[in-house]
Design a protein around this motif. Sequence first.
Motif, short mmCIF file in Angstrom:
data_model
loop_
_atom_site.label_atom_id
_atom_site.label_comp_id
_atom_site.label_asym_id
_atom_site.label_seq_id
_atom_site.Cartn_x
_atom_site.Cartn_y
_atom_site.Cartn_z
N ALA A 123 0.87 -1.18 0.00
CA ALA A 123 0.00 0.00 0.00
C ALA A 123 0.90 1.23 0.00
N HIS A 124 1.01 1.85 -1.15
CA HIS A 124 1.87 3.03 -1.27
C HIS A 124 1.29 3.91 -2.37
N PRO A 125 1.27 5.23 -2.15
CA PRO A 125 0.65 6.09 -3.18
C PRO A 125 1.32 5.99 -4.55
N GLN A 126 2.59 5.56 -4.60
CA GLN A 126 3.28 5.48 -5.89
C GLN A 126 3.28 4.07 -6.47
N ILE A 127 2.48 3.19 -5.87
CA ILE A 127 2.38 1.83 -6.40
C ILE A 127 0.92 1.56 -6.74
N ALA A 128 0.68 1.12 -7.99
CA ALA A 128 -0.70 0.86 -8.43
C ALA A 128 -1.35 -0.12 -7.45
N ALA A 129 -2.48 0.29 -6.85
CA ALA A 129 -3.07 -0.46 -5.74
C ALA A 129 -3.82 -1.72 -6.19
N PHE A 130 -3.83 -2.70 -5.32
CA PHE A 130 -4.59 -3.92 -5.53
C PHE A 130 -6.06 -3.64 -5.24
N LEU A 131 -6.97 -4.12 -6.12
CA LEU A 131 -8.39 -3.85 -5.89
C LEU A 131 -9.19 -5.12 -5.61
N ASP A 132 -8.91 -6.18 -6.36
CA ASP A 132 -9.78 -7.35 -6.27
C ASP A 132 -9.07 -8.55 -6.91
N ALA A 133 -9.52 -9.73 -6.57
CA ALA A 133 -8.99 -10.93 -7.22
C ALA A 133 -10.07 -11.99 -7.22
N GLY A 134 -9.95 -12.97 -8.10
CA GLY A 134 -10.94 -14.04 -8.15
C GLY A 134 -10.60 -15.08 -9.19
N LEU A 135 -11.56 -16.00 -9.38
CA LEU A 135 -11.40 -17.04 -10.40
C LEU A 135 -12.50 -16.83 -11.43
N ARG A 172 12.44 11.19 -7.35
CA ARG A 172 12.51 11.07 -5.90
C ARG A 172 11.27 10.31 -5.38
N ASP A 173 10.11 10.61 -5.97
CA ASP A 173 8.89 9.89 -5.57
C ASP A 173 8.99 8.40 -5.92
N LEU A 174 9.54 8.14 -7.10
CA LEU A 174 9.71 6.74 -7.52
C LEU A 174 10.65 6.01 -6.56
N LEU A 175 11.71 6.70 -6.16
CA LEU A 175 12.67 6.10 -5.24
C LEU A 175 12.02 5.81 -3.88
N ALA A 176 11.11 6.69 -3.47
CA ALA A 176 10.41 6.46 -2.21
C ALA A 176 9.61 5.16 -2.29
N ILE A 198 3.31 7.95 -15.51
CA ILE A 198 2.99 9.25 -14.94
C ILE A 198 1.50 9.46 -15.22
N ASP A 199 0.69 9.58 -14.17
CA ASP A 199 -0.75 9.67 -14.39
C ASP A 199 -1.17 11.10 -14.74
N ARG A 200 -2.47 11.27 -14.98
CA ARG A 200 -3.00 12.57 -15.41
C ARG A 200 -2.72 13.67 -14.40
N ALA A 201 -2.64 13.29 -13.11
CA ALA A 201 -2.41 14.29 -12.07
C ALA A 201 -0.91 14.58 -11.94
N GLY A 202 -0.10 13.90 -12.74
CA GLY A 202 1.34 14.14 -12.68
C GLY A 202 2.05 13.33 -11.61
N ALA A 203 1.37 12.31 -11.10
CA ALA A 203 2.02 11.48 -10.07
C ALA A 203 2.66 10.26 -10.73
N VAL A 204 3.75 9.81 -10.15
CA VAL A 204 4.44 8.67 -10.72
C VAL A 204 3.91 7.39 -10.06
N LYS A 205 3.75 6.34 -10.87
CA LYS A 205 3.23 5.07 -10.35
C LYS A 205 4.08 3.91 -10.88
N LEU A 206 4.45 3.06 -9.98
CA LEU A 206 5.22 1.87 -10.34
C LEU A 206 4.26 0.71 -10.51
N LEU A 207 4.39 -0.03 -11.62
CA LEU A 207 3.49 -1.17 -11.81
C LEU A 207 4.23 -2.43 -12.23
N ASP A 208 3.42 -3.45 -12.47
CA ASP A 208 3.85 -4.75 -12.96
C ASP A 208 4.86 -5.44 -12.04
N PHE A 209 4.31 -6.24 -11.16
CA PHE A 209 5.16 -6.98 -10.24
C PHE A 209 5.31 -8.42 -10.70
#
Lengths: 545, 125
Positions: A123-135, A172-176, A198-209
């Motif tokens: 759970a981090h503002p710069q990491i794309a958040a988990f929402l749901d999972a299923g089969l 710097r945000d990415l490094l955090a 970089i999203d529309r609000a200009g925030a950086v997001k790390l994805l794909d784990f």
Amino acid sequence: MSLSPADFHQLEAWFAEASTLPAEKRARFVEICRETDARLASELEQMLEAQPLAEAAFLPRQHGDWRIKRVLGEGGLGLVRLAERDTPTGKQLGAIKHIHANFDAGSFRARFLKECEILKALAHPQIAAFLDAGLDSAGSPYFVMEYVNGLAWDDYTAHVKPTVERVAMLFRDLLAAVAYLHESSIVHADIKPSNVLIDRAGAVKLLDFGAARMLDADGKSRDSTFTRAMLTPEWASPEQRQGTSCTPASDIYSLGLLLRSCCGESADLRAIADKASRDEPSERYESALAMAADVTHFLRNEPVGARTANMQYRARKFARRHRIAAAFAACALVAAGAAWWIEAERARQASELRSTLIENVRPEKAIAQVLKSAAADMEADAPKTEQAQLHLRMAQMHAVRSRPDNAAQELKAAETAVAADAPSPERDKMRVRLLLSQGFVLGKQDKLVEAADMVIEAFKLWETIPDRNIELRQSGYYLRELADALIARGEFSRGIEILHWNVRRTEWIGDSATTNVNKRDLAARCAQIPEAIRSEEKLTKLCAN
Amino acid sequence: MQGKDWRSKTHYLATASRVMRNVVVDYARTRLSAKRGAGGKQITLSFAENAAAPPGLSAIDVIALERALDELEALDARKARVVELRWYGGLEVEEIAGVLDTSPATVKRDWEFSRTWLYKQLSCP
């Protein structure tokens, strides 16, 4: 059966009309059509029967609460698609990731589930958040993460063209985020432009784990062969490519490459990128936080640790080289000096040379031409300073051709000529140039102490000349290398004095940026010296024992 | 500006739909030939491997659909395009109307007819 276009349009018209009718009236409608065209009417009949099934078949595909909207991209193990679900406050978008049916087995499935598990724990503002999972209905797993509507790092830097400060802030945000990952004992293992958005609000997001791994208690990760098969070689660290290890230092390496790809002209950011992407993991930043601290230094216009470190690194390498072969170190010094000398002379004699200088000709060749014409013009009663000038040029010729003894001879002759002249500011300027040149030649003969004394004498004389107008622009690199060489040999006071004159030199030129760099260099060396003396003493003691 | 952005967005989606269609079909063809090589077992291919399609049409043969879609294109190119945009591209009716420069009502009618016609072609060839 095949239809003619006319039949097809007739069928379409009938179908449209029948669709508007209630179910019980459709059979009657088909009967009426059959009187016109029996074959086409049975087509219509089949279509009306198929209609509800077709509707169901072509419904937007759905998983759990999520309706698939469209494909976003293809990951290593399956598709990532845009999906939406209804919530009490409206529609929510998500990026749904599915394991491809081909991969839904064994280690791939385990890998996929691990990614899901890792994402769930973060759970981090710069990491794309988990929402749901299923089969899904076929039993294949899927999970949904926050949908980031934005641009990949490389597209962003290429099209938006952010300033280096903006790049540094995002970084710097990415490094955090990466620091947070590492604290959670997770290595991303696949940091590359397409995984940083970089999203529309200009925030950086790390994805794909998808390649991420959890670290053992000892900080090592297992099953590196698997990562190796999945990684992107272009952005992976040497140890990942070799499959030897994958640690937080591997992420630091990829971050270094990412920063280098967009640091523009900034020498500070480049130095940070270089330090992060050294081949040897232990030479990199020890953590993402340490790297972030350096980026912060850059943003605050403070000295960047990586640059000082790079200088220390260079000095260490210099000293190492020096211990192995003192002569080789002197060669490097001389090469730097020669470049300065030629540049300085070229600038001073620019107008004189212009007539003889052919485009792209090598500097020493140009000087040789000048020398030739100067010798021809030379009169016996020419002023001594001009004679000295000629000797000085001869000396330069010898110096750049690695004949220091001949160069020293010419300089001696120049000195004699100048000494015979009446005292004047012009004569003193000539002497300053001679002293600097002698210093250079002595450096080339590996007589560093004598070289330093000449250079110091030159600058002392220079300060007494009213207008001090001597071309000294190109000598900085030579002076710094000479000072470093002196310090490496334990000649601290001479080294420091040379750095001091280097500061005075740029102050006089009026180059405040370089002056600051030189002042910083001076301060850094002054601070290192006590440490160096202690090491030297220790070494002496050790040798004595 | 807003309108222009929207147009370029739908244009992008239209291109993406075409690409997706090609990807899915190529993939299906490759898989089909691989399976044939492996012993000619009868297989069906779902559109998207993991689509939770309703019973009765749990797996539509991508190749068969592609054939039917080609047939539809020969008879009425716009309808085939609607299917492509809607099915492969996931575009909304309004977006498709924008791409094809027609009314949403026409797109709805086309979609309703085309999907039924395609289904019929697939279930009673």
